[in-house]
Design an enzyme around this catalytic site. Structure first.
Site, PDB file in Angstrom:
ATOM      1  N   THR A 132       4.076  23.450  23.217  1.00 33.38           N
ATOM      2  CA  THR A 132       2.991  24.136  22.524  1.00 33.38           C
ATOM      3  C   THR A 132       1.629  23.494  22.759  1.00 33.38           C
ATOM      4  O   THR A 132       0.618  24.192  22.741  1.00 33.38           O
ATOM      5  CB  THR A 132       3.264  24.228  21.013  1.00 33.38           C
ATOM      6  OG1 THR A 132       3.474  22.917  20.503  1.00 33.38           O
ATOM      7  CG2 THR A 132       4.479  25.092  20.738  1.00 33.38           C
ATOM      8  N   CYS A 133       1.577  22.190  22.985  1.00 32.93           N
ATOM      9  CA  CYS A 133       0.282  21.542  23.238  1.00 32.93           C
ATOM     10  C   CYS A 133      -0.341  22.024  24.543  1.00 32.93           C
ATOM     11  O   CYS A 133      -1.553  21.954  24.716  1.00 32.93           O
ATOM     12  CB  CYS A 133       0.440  20.024  23.278  1.00 32.93           C
ATOM     13  SG  CYS A 133       0.878  19.313  21.689  1.00 32.93           S
TER      14      CYS A 133
END
Length: 166
Positions: A132-133
């Site tokens: 997700t980063c």
């Protein structure tokens, strides 16, 4: 150690307690508690944040997936077919799975930072993974469309609970 606990408790709980209570009271006026109790935090976020439908063509145009050539090309074709068949809720869950958020910035996928990527991985025995980063989806080369859909739905429905669960 006691000093650190006391300061932490004050900063994280007591200092903001009035604000949190005001938010909860206002929230409960809008939505009945028995309605909320059936939702987990991911479903609640989708209900609160996601009102604009996800445009698959916008996603296709702005997602980097150039690794899917040769023997991997069929995988990305199946991926796009799969998400075109998804319900709106499944599309929101996919977005949440990949980015950590169920909503897009103004302007859609082209303004997502960093750009969303779909990356091929060789291991076909695992579920798709998300970072997700980095807005990245690791997509294995599955042997059939049905296998891709099945694994992707498991990942987005069961793997959105936090780090390491997919």
């Amino acid at each position: 150690l006691h000093y650190i606990y006391t300061i932490t408790d004050f900063k994280l709980r007591k200092q903001s307690q009035k604000h949190i209570e005001a938010f909860i009271n206002g929230f409960r006026k809008l939505i009945k508690e028995e309605t909320i109790n059936i939702l987990n935090e991911n479903d609640l976020e989708i209900l609160m944040c996601s009102t604009i439908p996800i445009e698959i063509n916008d996603m296709k145009q702005n997602v980097q997936s150039n690794q899917f050539t040769g023997e991997f090309e069929q995988t990305i074709i199946w991926f796009w077919q799969a998400i075109e068949s998804f319900s709106e809720l499944e599309k929101f869950r996919l977005l949440q799975f990949i980015t950590g958020s169920c909503s897009l910035p103004a302007g859609g996928f082209k303004n997502l930072k960093p750009k969303m990527k779909i990356v091929k991985i060789l291991n076909t025995d695992i579920l798709p993974r998300a970072h997700t980063c980095f807005n990245t989806l690791d997509l294995p080369k599955y042997s059939s469309y049905q296998q891709l859909v099945s694994k992707l739905l498991i990942a987005i429905n069961e793997g959105g609970e936090g780090f390491g669960f997919a």
